[in-house]
Design a protein around this motif. Structure first.
Motif, short mmCIF file in Angstrom:
data_model
loop_
_atom_site.label_atom_id
_atom_site.label_comp_id
_atom_site.label_asym_id
_atom_site.label_seq_id
_atom_site.Cartn_x
_atom_site.Cartn_y
_atom_site.Cartn_z
N GLU A 21 0.84 -1.20 0.00
CA GLU A 21 0.00 0.00 0.00
C GLU A 21 0.88 1.24 0.00
OE1 GLU A 21 -3.39 0.27 2.63
OE2 GLU A 21 -3.47 -1.92 2.74
N LEU A 22 0.30 2.32 -0.51
CA LEU A 22 1.03 3.60 -0.50
C LEU A 22 1.14 4.11 0.93
CD1 LEU A 22 -0.54 5.43 -3.58
CD2 LEU A 22 1.75 4.42 -3.40
N LEU A 23 2.31 4.64 1.24
CA LEU A 23 2.56 5.18 2.57
C LEU A 23 1.57 6.30 2.87
CD1 LEU A 23 4.22 5.20 5.14
CD2 LEU A 23 5.86 6.71 3.99
N LYS A 24 1.27 7.14 1.89
CA LYS A 24 0.36 8.26 2.14
C LYS A 24 -1.02 7.77 2.54
CE LYS A 24 -1.10 9.06 -2.62
NZ LYS A 24 -1.25 10.04 -3.68
N ASP A 25 -1.48 6.64 2.00
CA ASP A 25 -2.78 6.08 2.39
C ASP A 25 -2.73 5.55 3.82
OD1 ASP A 25 -3.70 6.71 -0.16
OD2 ASP A 25 -3.39 4.68 -0.93
N SER A 26 -1.61 4.96 4.19
CA SER A 26 -1.44 4.45 5.56
C SER A 26 -1.39 5.59 6.56
CB SER A 26 -0.18 3.60 5.65
OG SER A 26 -0.28 2.49 4.81
N ASP A 45 -0.10 -13.24 7.24
CA ASP A 45 1.07 -13.28 8.13
C ASP A 45 1.54 -11.88 8.50
OD1 ASP A 45 1.28 -16.09 8.09
OD2 ASP A 45 2.42 -16.03 6.22
N LEU A 46 2.01 -11.74 9.72
CA LEU A 46 2.63 -10.50 10.17
C LEU A 46 3.97 -10.36 9.46
CD1 LEU A 46 2.91 -8.11 12.29
CD2 LEU A 46 4.14 -9.77 13.68
N VAL A 47 4.15 -9.25 8.74
CA VAL A 47 5.43 -9.03 8.06
C VAL A 47 6.11 -7.76 8.52
CG1 VAL A 47 4.89 -10.41 6.02
CG2 VAL A 47 4.31 -7.97 6.04
N GLY A 48 5.44 -6.96 9.35
CA GLY A 48 6.08 -5.74 9.82
C GLY A 48 5.13 -4.86 10.61
N ILE A 70 6.01 3.15 -0.88
CA ILE A 70 5.14 2.08 -0.38
C ILE A 70 5.58 1.68 1.03
CG2 ILE A 70 4.46 1.21 -2.67
CD1 ILE A 70 6.46 -1.09 -2.26
N VAL A 71 4.65 1.10 1.74
CA VAL A 71 4.87 0.73 3.14
C VAL A 71 6.08 -0.19 3.29
CG1 VAL A 71 3.88 -0.54 5.09
CG2 VAL A 71 2.47 1.09 3.81
N ARG A 72 6.23 -1.15 2.40
CA ARG A 72 7.32 -2.13 2.49
C ARG A 72 8.69 -1.48 2.63
NH1 ARG A 72 7.05 -7.27 0.98
NH2 ARG A 72 5.28 -6.94 -0.40
N THR A 73 8.90 -0.33 1.99
CA THR A 73 10.21 0.30 1.98
C THR A 73 10.55 1.03 3.27
OG1 THR A 73 9.38 2.32 0.94
CG2 THR A 73 10.19 0.57 -0.52
N VAL A 74 9.54 1.27 4.12
CA VAL A 74 9.80 2.03 5.34
C VAL A 74 9.44 1.28 6.62
CG1 VAL A 74 9.58 4.25 4.18
CG2 VAL A 74 7.59 3.25 5.29
N MET A 75 8.66 0.21 6.52
CA MET A 75 8.18 -0.51 7.71
C MET A 75 9.33 -1.16 8.48
SD MET A 75 6.50 -3.92 6.07
CE MET A 75 7.52 -5.28 5.52
N ASP A 76 9.07 -1.44 9.74
CA ASP A 76 9.99 -2.26 10.54
C ASP A 76 9.64 -3.71 10.22
OD1 ASP A 76 11.33 -3.73 12.47
OD2 ASP A 76 10.47 -2.67 14.18
N ASP A 77 10.56 -4.39 9.52
CA ASP A 77 10.24 -5.75 9.09
C ASP A 77 10.64 -6.83 10.10
OD1 ASP A 77 12.96 -5.63 8.77
OD2 ASP A 77 12.97 -6.17 6.66
#
Length: 155
Positions: A21-26, A45-48, A70-77
């Motif tokens: 998902e887009l970070l701005k939407d989150s 599954d919990l991924v971050g 996108i969320v994947r690039t900034v989340m705590d994984d």
């Protein structure tokens, strides 16, 4: 006291996003719901975790914009997790050790909820207040022996 006690009081409302998902939407969901974190789930599954900490870092890195991040690039994984049976003292140590403000609660691979440092602090304070009231009630009702009931007069 255990994590399950906090979840029982807090309830089970969860807010999740997917890693694509887009970070701005989150960010919009976090602002709309007045929450500091979102659980990142993929195929059940919990991924971050996405918290305001990662959001702020992304905004600073991109000179105040998030654009198409996108969320994947900034989340705590690799977020800290606990189980419903984890003792609150252990959760405090874990959260303080990693400077974590939010912790997913997992029962095996099932996400049970998220607890925050605020939730933990509130549970500890409530527990201490209860214990304090019980001790005061116990002291107030302390049995007095007959010879202690009325001091002897010295005439």
């Amino acid at each position: 006291m255990k994590v399950v006690d906090i979840l029982r009081v807090k309830g089970g409302t969860l807010f999740t996003v997917t890693p694509d998902e887009l970070l701005k939407d989150s960010i919009a969901v976090m602002a709309e719901r007045d929450i500091g974190s979102l659980v990142v789930m993929e195929h059940g599954d919990l991924v971050g975790m996405l918290t305001f900490r990662e959001v702020i870092q992304a905004v600073v890195k991109n000179n105040g914009a998030v654009g198409t991040t996108i969320v994947r690039t900034v989340m705590d994984d690799a977020p800290l997790t606990c189980t419903p049976e984890t003792e609150i003292d252990e959760v405090r140590r874990m959260m303080l050790g990693r400077h974590a403000r939010y912790m997913p609660v997992m029962n095996g691979k099932t996400l049970m909820g998220v607890i925050s440092l605020y939730d933990v602090a509130k549970a500890v304070v409530d527990s201490q207040d209860f214990e304090n009231r019980m001790l005061k009630a116990y002291i107030r009702d302390w049995p007095v022996e007959e010879n202690e009931a009325e001091p002897e007069s010295k005439l």
